[in-house]
Scaffold this active site. Structure first.
Site, PDB file in Angstrom:
ATOM      1  N   HIS A  87     -33.776 -18.990  -3.852  1.00  0.00           N
ATOM      2  CA  HIS A  87     -34.012 -18.952  -2.412  1.00  0.00           C
ATOM      3  C   HIS A  87     -32.748 -18.501  -1.687  1.00  0.00           C
ATOM      4  CE1 HIS A  87     -32.008 -22.888  -1.567  1.00  0.00           C
ATOM      5  NE2 HIS A  87     -32.493 -23.241  -2.746  1.00  0.00           N
ATOM      6  N   ASP A  89     -32.024 -19.165   1.634  1.00  0.00           N
ATOM      7  CA  ASP A  89     -31.525 -20.025   2.713  1.00  0.00           C
ATOM      8  C   ASP A  89     -30.602 -21.105   2.147  1.00  0.00           C
ATOM      9  OD1 ASP A  89     -33.819 -21.190   1.446  1.00  0.00           O
ATOM     10  OD2 ASP A  89     -33.978 -22.636   3.074  1.00  0.00           O
ATOM     11  N   ASP A 118     -26.383 -23.469  -4.682  1.00  0.00           N
ATOM     12  CA  ASP A 118     -27.728 -23.728  -4.169  1.00  0.00           C
ATOM     13  C   ASP A 118     -28.016 -22.775  -3.020  1.00  0.00           C
ATOM     14  OD1 ASP A 118     -30.159 -24.834  -3.438  1.00  0.00           O
ATOM     15  OD2 ASP A 118     -29.307 -26.609  -2.508  1.00  0.00           O
ATOM     16  N   GLU A 152     -36.694 -22.705   1.665  1.00  0.00           N
ATOM     17  CA  GLU A 152     -36.824 -23.750   0.644  1.00  0.00           C
ATOM     18  C   GLU A 152     -36.297 -25.079   1.141  1.00  0.00           C
ATOM     19  OE1 GLU A 152     -35.867 -26.295  -2.831  1.00  0.00           O
ATOM     20  OE2 GLU A 152     -34.496 -25.554  -1.332  1.00  0.00           O
ATOM     21  N   GLU A 153     -35.217 -25.038   1.902  1.00  0.00           N
ATOM     22  CA  GLU A 153     -34.558 -26.276   2.314  1.00  0.00           C
ATOM     23  C   GLU A 153     -35.304 -27.024   3.407  1.00  0.00           C
ATOM     24  OE1 GLU A 153     -32.363 -27.414   0.530  1.00  0.00           O
ATOM     25  OE2 GLU A 153     -31.183 -25.819  -0.378  1.00  0.00           O
ATOM     26  N   ASP A 178     -37.259 -21.752 -11.916  1.00  0.00           N
ATOM     27  CA  ASP A 178     -36.619 -21.942 -10.605  1.00  0.00           C
ATOM     28  C   ASP A 178     -35.352 -22.771 -10.790  1.00  0.00           C
ATOM     29  OD1 ASP A 178     -36.255 -21.790  -7.855  1.00  0.00           O
ATOM     30  OD2 ASP A 178     -37.801 -23.267  -7.357  1.00  0.00           O
ATOM     31  N   HIS A 426     -25.342 -29.531  -1.148  1.00  0.00           N
ATOM     32  CA  HIS A 426     -25.744 -30.159   0.126  1.00  0.00           C
ATOM     33  C   HIS A 426     -24.595 -30.972   0.744  1.00  0.00           C
ATOM     34  CE1 HIS A 426     -30.387 -29.805  -0.120  1.00  0.00           C
ATOM     35  NE2 HIS A 426     -29.803 -28.831  -0.780  1.00  0.00           N
TER      36      HIS A 426
HETATM   37 ZN   LIG Z   1     -32.007 -25.118  -3.608  1.00  0.00          ZN
END
Ligand SMILES: [Zn+2]
Length: 452
Positions: A87, A89, A118, A152-153, A178, A426
């Site tokens: 992804h 984003d 990520d 996705e987030e 994934d 994150h």
């Molecule tokens: Zn991710």
């Protein structure tokens, strides 16, 4: 330290500068639509086309949702199509970073920035693997689809649209790969080898409100057992009434595979985890919140609301409960447990409910699954020191949507990650080793080359 294994010191290799360029574009997801910088996403899509010209020339692109991308690379056969996911984003920046989170700088042998792990690292590695194969005029043995989500987030809408497109085109993927797992260093105390964990299922998610109602009024004349007190009692009861625990089958297989590498006294226990199931599950709930989350459904009390004023009694008191549903439990069984625990003077509102995702097949001591085997053997080739094992993912990814059209959904990012790196996801100081990124490129390339 920039390694000179495959490239010169100083000048970063081509693939690295591509990832740097992508990290510099702040494609940050927000739940409120108005806060999303659509121009950044436009720029990202344009930059991707500049960085991977052959991929964009030879693969057919379908745009999904706002900035989701679905590429089709026809193979020699369309019988066993494969989907590689990532992804574009990222989550917002927080904390105090050592290096600019959107600088994409290479310092101490790592590429630094939001999204390196990520999940722009995977996205760039997949694209570079495809680009280099196209440069060599390789046609994959099977159809390869690339599905890159743009939200996705937050909502994962792009991924569910991609699934619709594939369903309309009657594509039934042999397997889907994934993000999720990684080559985790320092993952298991006492095990020195890195563990390449491949997610074969995800816990389900449910959000609830517990709600107690009654007479509000002036704080000078309180009645006993008002809404706030009843809610507090329900919350406390839920906290001390966990659902039953059990070691899920992928975790038993994980333990079996780790056993030869674990400290001697632990080996028989891990190797026979299936037999010690109930005792082991109990032991794991006592070991701490992480291992407890591996063996049972968890309840986190998150939000609390009562009266907005100090001298007013609340007529309604609510508590938010975030539930992560273990394989084997269902939204319904969780709800009946909560209902029993909180009693009938507290209402339960279900805000959202997603069941645990179906279990994808994996190889065990006795049986081999071809798709899992391919992933496992490719890991063995590129990361020979790693022990590969299936595992249950605690977090949710875009790939859960793909379980609707494929029996095999694997969650694995082919990057080595230390404990500190995993914690940076994150959070702050997210970074990916230059060599580790290049190994990831090689891994995707070998995976495609190995499709039979
Ligand atoms: Zn991710």
């Amino acid at each position: 330290m920039v390694s000179s294994r495959d490239h010169g010191v100083g000048e970063p290799p081509r693939a690295v500068s591509k990832l740097q360029a992508l990290v510099r574009i702040p494609t940050v997801s927000h739940r409120e639509h108005g806060r999303v910088d659509a121009a950044a996403f436009d720029e990202f899509v344009a930059e991707l086309a500049r960085q991977f010209p052959l991929l964009h020339e030879r693969l057919a692109l379908t745009r999904v949702h706002t900035h989701g991308l679905l590429f089709h690379w026809p193979g020699a056969s369309a019988e066993r199509p494969v989907v590689l996911m990532a992804h574009l984003d990222v989550v917002p920046v927080e904390g105090d970073w050592q290096h600019d989170p959107f600088g994409g700088s290479v310092v101490d042998g790592s590429i630094w920035g939001r999204g390196t792990l990520d999940d722009k690292g995977c996205l760039a590695a997949i694209c570079e693997a495809v680009e280099t194969l196209l440069e060599r005029d390789v046609t994959p043995a099977q159809d390869v689809w690339l599905s890159f989500g743009c939200d996705e987030e937050v909502y994962g809408t792009a991924a569910s649209r991609a699934v619709e497109v594939l369903r309309e085109r009657r594509v039934r993927p042999w397997f889907v790969l994934d993000e999720g797992g990684a080559i985790a260093h320092e993952a298991v105390p006492g095990v020195r080898r890195p563990v390449a964990v491949v997610g074969v299922t995800e816990k389900g998610v449910m959000s609830l409100h517990l709600r107690a109602e009654g007479r509000g009024g002036h704080a000078s004349t309180p009645a006993r057992n008002g809404p706030t007190v009843r809610l507090a009692r329900a919350v406390a009861r839920l906290d001390r009434s966990p659902m039953s625990s059990s070691v899920p089958t992928p975790t038993i297989e994980l333990f079996r595979r780790l056993a030869p590498h674990a400290p001697l006294p632990l080996r028989p226990l891990l190797a026979n985890a299936g037999r010690f199931g109930p005792a082991l599950a109990r032991a794991m709930t006592a070991l701490g919140p992480e291992s407890a989350a591996m063996v049972r459904t968890t309840f986190a009390i998150t939000t609390l609301r009562g009266s907005p004023a100090l001298n007013v009694i609340a007529a309604t008191a609510t508590a938010g409960v975030n539930v992560r549903i273990m394989l084997g439990d269902t939204a319904e069984s969780v709800l009946s447990h909560v209902r029993r625990v909180v009693g009938d003077r507290v209402e339960i509102d279900v805000l959202e409910a997603h069941e645990p995702s179906p279990l994808s097949p994996y190889s065990t001591g006795e049986t081999r699954d071809d798709a899992f085997g391919l992933v496992e053997e490719t890991i063995g080739e590129v990361f020979p020191d790693a022990v590969t094992a299936p595992y249950v993912m605690m977090a949710a990814t875009d790939s859960r949507h793909f379980t609707e059209i494929s029996d095999r959904v694997y969650r694995f990012a082919p990057f080595r990650m230390t404990k500190a790196q995993r914690e940076a996801i994150h959070s702050y100081d997210e970074h990916l080793g230059v060599d580790d990124f290049l190994d990831g490129v090689r891994w995707y390339r070998r995976l495609i080359e190995r499709l039979g």
